[in-house]
Design an enzyme around this catalytic site. Structure first.
Site, PDB file in Angstrom:
ATOM      1  N   PRO A  20      66.661  34.890-102.302  1.00  0.00           N
ATOM      2  CA  PRO A  20      66.001  34.004-101.380  1.00  0.00           C
ATOM      3  C   PRO A  20      65.253  34.555-100.183  1.00  0.00           C
ATOM      4  O   PRO A  20      64.155  34.144 -99.936  1.00  0.00           O
ATOM      5  CB  PRO A  20      67.110  32.901-100.674  1.00  0.00           C
ATOM      6  CG  PRO A  20      68.063  33.102-101.786  1.00  0.00           C
ATOM      7  CD  PRO A  20      68.178  34.393-102.286  1.00  0.00           C
ATOM      8  N   THR A  67      60.266  36.394-102.634  1.00  0.00           N
ATOM      9  CA  THR A  67      59.028  36.134-101.901  1.00  0.00           C
ATOM     10  C   THR A  67      59.565  36.495-100.541  1.00  0.00           C
ATOM     11  O   THR A  67      60.193  35.665 -99.831  1.00  0.00           O
ATOM     12  CB  THR A  67      58.672  34.721-101.805  1.00  0.00           C
ATOM     13  OG1 THR A  67      58.155  34.452-103.272  1.00  0.00           O
ATOM     14  CG2 THR A  67      57.422  34.241-100.852  1.00  0.00           C
ATOM     15  N   LYS A 110      51.351  36.512-103.095  1.00  0.00           N
ATOM     16  CA  LYS A 110      52.119  35.282-103.335  1.00  0.00           C
ATOM     17  C   LYS A 110      52.270  34.743-101.717  1.00  0.00           C
ATOM     18  O   LYS A 110      52.359  33.395-101.892  1.00  0.00           O
ATOM     19  CB  LYS A 110      53.656  35.824-103.372  1.00  0.00           C
ATOM     20  CG  LYS A 110      54.477  34.753-103.687  1.00  0.00           C
ATOM     21  CD  LYS A 110      54.095  33.959-104.820  1.00  0.00           C
ATOM     22  CE  LYS A 110      55.220  32.613-104.774  1.00  0.00           C
ATOM     23  NZ  LYS A 110      56.492  32.822-104.969  1.00  0.00           N
ATOM     24  N   LYS A 164      60.552  28.957 -94.689  1.00  0.00           N
ATOM     25  CA  LYS A 164      60.563  30.392 -94.887  1.00  0.00           C
ATOM     26  C   LYS A 164      59.236  30.964 -95.315  1.00  0.00           C
ATOM     27  O   LYS A 164      58.693  31.624 -94.800  1.00  0.00           O
ATOM     28  CB  LYS A 164      61.674  30.873 -95.950  1.00  0.00           C
ATOM     29  CG  LYS A 164      62.073  32.246 -95.930  1.00  0.00           C
ATOM     30  CD  LYS A 164      61.307  32.793 -97.160  1.00  0.00           C
ATOM     31  CE  LYS A 164      61.875  32.521 -98.599  1.00  0.00           C
ATOM     32  NZ  LYS A 164      61.200  33.456 -99.619  1.00  0.00           N
TER      33      LYS A 164
END
Length: 283
Positions: free
Chosen positions: A45, A77, A157, A232
């Site tokens: 995560p 990510t 990304k 996030k």
């Protein structure tokens, strides 16, 4: 194949679902996985989890035997600086070639084998063909993008997710306005689909129930990407923009809405597109 995850039940389920294709062994630590395999693929995560997987001196990859030929594809990510920091530490320790390779497509894309990959090396890199072969087992070769140097996959990304996050908020606000002004939601969707407001998010992840049958919103906002993860990822976009001297006005507004959604019982445990409930003030 060797698999390792903090969720043991998920590992066992994976073994049951895939063992017909060949042997799958569940391992206890990232160190064991790196010791057993010449190709590593990881996705977790957040940056702190990446550091734990790779840099934990007892159970991390860095504790495994050295191997310059090991190929590491890190698909999480996380921030650009964190990507480069961990990658440098791993390669300096002689543990192999570390390349960031974040993915896009979510749970549905993974299940369908149509993920996109953003690769932190060039297409002329000696490892490029091998990377394309590996990622094409999980995605489509035409959606494997070589973005340059280490960290550039993460940068691509983050830029994509900046748009996904702000698009979802913009769609929510636009549809709440149109519907409350009296326009039928499906008529409005057809108008936008055939006008300048059309977007991938609107066609696949539409936040209004009943507009796109396969979208989470039309399935009880079944979670595909939680509000907490949207906070996030949007924050990563804000941080990256500010470090480049760009004022992230759109993301700063969006992230506050997603933060509210994480605290709102109407969105608890649901997909991030449930932020529409807050925007439209619906139950």
């Amino acid at each position: 194949m060797f698999v390792q995850d903090v969720n043991g039940a998920a590992c066992e389920r994976f073994v049951n679902e895939t063992s017909e294709y060949g042997p799958v062994e569940v391992l206890k630590t990232a160190k064991e996985a790196a010791s057993a395999a010449s190709i590593l693929i990881s996705i977790v995560p957040a940056a702190e989890h990446v550091r734990q997987v790779y840099l934990d001196e007892e159970n991390g990859v860095i504790a495994a035997p050295k191997s310059e030929s090991r190929l590491i594809l890190e698909c999480s990510t996380i921030g650009i600086e964190s990507t480069r920091e961990v990658g440098k530490a791993v390669m300096d320790a002689g543990l192999g070639r570390y390349i960031d390779a974040p993915v896009s497509g979510g749970i549905r894309g993974a299940a369908a084998g149509i993920l996109a990959f953003m690769i932190g090396c060039t297409d002329s890199d000696p490892a490029a063909d091998q990377i394309r072969d590996i990622t094409s087992m999980m995605g489509i070769s035409e959606k494997v993008f070589f973005c340059g140097e280490l960290g550039n996959g993460a940068a691509a990304k983050i830029s994509n997710n900046y748009l996904s996050s702000t698009f979802l908020m913009a769609i929510s606000e636009a549809f709440a306005t149109g519907i409350k002004s009296g326009v039928d939601k499906n008529v409005l969707a057809d108008v936008i689909r055939n006008s300048s407001g059309m977007s991938w998010m609107g066609e696949h992840m539409h936040p209004v129930p009943g507009v796109i049958a396969s979208a989470p919103s039309s399935n009880g906002y079944k979670v595909g990407f939680r509000c907490e993860l949207m906070v996030k990822d949007t924050t990563l976009g804000i941080d990256a923009a500010e470090k480049c001297g760009v004022e992230p006005t759109m993301a700063k507004t969006a992230v506050e809405a997603y933060k509210k959604a994480t605290q709102d019982p109407r969105c608890e445990g649901l997909d991030a597109s449930s932020v529409y409930k807050l925007v439209a003030n619906e139950q």
